[in-house]
Design an enzyme around this catalytic site. Sequence first.
Site, short mmCIF file in Angstrom:
data_model
loop_
_atom_site.label_atom_id
_atom_site.label_comp_id
_atom_site.label_asym_id
_atom_site.label_seq_id
_atom_site.Cartn_x
_atom_site.Cartn_y
_atom_site.Cartn_z
N THR A 9 0.85 -1.20 0.00
CA THR A 9 0.00 0.00 0.00
C THR A 9 0.87 1.24 0.00
OG1 THR A 9 -1.78 1.18 1.13
CG2 THR A 9 -0.17 0.12 2.54
N LYS A 14 -3.09 3.09 6.57
CA LYS A 14 -3.40 1.66 6.57
C LYS A 14 -2.28 0.88 7.24
CE LYS A 14 -6.04 1.32 2.23
NZ LYS A 14 -5.99 0.68 0.89
N GLU A 42 -2.80 -0.25 -11.91
CA GLU A 42 -4.14 0.28 -12.14
C GLU A 42 -5.15 -0.67 -11.51
OE1 GLU A 42 -6.64 1.93 -15.83
OE2 GLU A 42 -4.61 1.23 -16.30
N ASP A 72 -7.89 -3.57 -0.24
CA ASP A 72 -8.67 -2.61 -1.00
C ASP A 72 -9.91 -2.36 -0.17
OD1 ASP A 72 -8.72 -1.03 -3.47
OD2 ASP A 72 -10.64 -2.00 -3.75
N ASP A 158 -13.58 8.79 7.67
CA ASP A 158 -13.89 8.57 9.09
C ASP A 158 -14.72 9.69 9.73
OD1 ASP A 158 -12.86 6.00 9.72
OD2 ASP A 158 -10.83 6.78 9.75
N LYS A 178 -11.29 1.86 17.25
CA LYS A 178 -11.62 1.68 15.83
C LYS A 178 -11.15 0.31 15.35
CE LYS A 178 -10.91 3.25 11.14
NZ LYS A 178 -10.14 4.03 10.18
N ARG A 184 -11.26 -3.09 8.48
CA ARG A 184 -9.88 -3.56 8.30
C ARG A 184 -9.50 -4.49 9.45
NH1 ARG A 184 -8.23 0.87 7.33
NH2 ARG A 184 -8.71 0.69 5.11
#
Length: 199
Positions: A9, A14, A42, A72, A158, A178, A184
């Site tokens: 990433t 993240k 892409e 993702d 958020d 969170k 996630r």
Amino acid sequence: MSKTVVFATGNQNKVREVRQILDGLDVEVRTMKEMGIASEPEETGETFEENAMIKAAAIADAVQDAIVLADDSGLEIDYLNGEPGIYSARYLGEDTSYEVKNAKLIERLEGVPKEERTARFVCAIACILPDGSRFTTRGTIEGYIGWEPAGENGFGYDPIFYVDEYGCSTAQMTPEQKNAISHRGNALRALRLELEKRW
Ligand code: ITT
């Protein structure tokens, strides 16, 4: 010896969340940057899972003996037929600030009552193991879009994503709060179970 996990990433927020959630597992989470790998394939997939696998596959060949992970993720708003969905990062343009993106989404829900403002964050994690085997996991968190942004923590959408049980936005939660309930967090906990089965 601890295993190396390379997280595919470019989003440092993240990385921070993944490190917190995988803490305690015998792995060392490295970023592409730390590994000297640059990759921005892409995202041509039609699902979160496809796009996560595209990101993971793009760097799996460049690393030896490491577990490659990519996520993702995005925000699905029911009243907007699931928008921005897989286009969450690209919504209104990749370089547009989240102040603007969040304000626009609130504006598009003007006059919409709470029960129709339901939304969820979705996260798909793709994993490629050193032997080439692949799998994905998915996590979600249900909430609603508020009437104004609130909170300084987290990132992206958020400040406008509220969770009823907490009576606040995910940007008003501590990172620990969170992570304990997030899309996630849930996807990574499923991943962790999967990895533990295979080790
Ligand atoms: P990489 O592709 O490099 O991982 P990215 O930010 O472009 O980074 P995505 O394509 O997965 O990542 O887009 C996800 C977008 O969805 C992200 O930029 C945010 O706008 C939103 N998003 C995902 N998880 C979120 C979270 O926990 N809190 C707020 N917004 C989130």
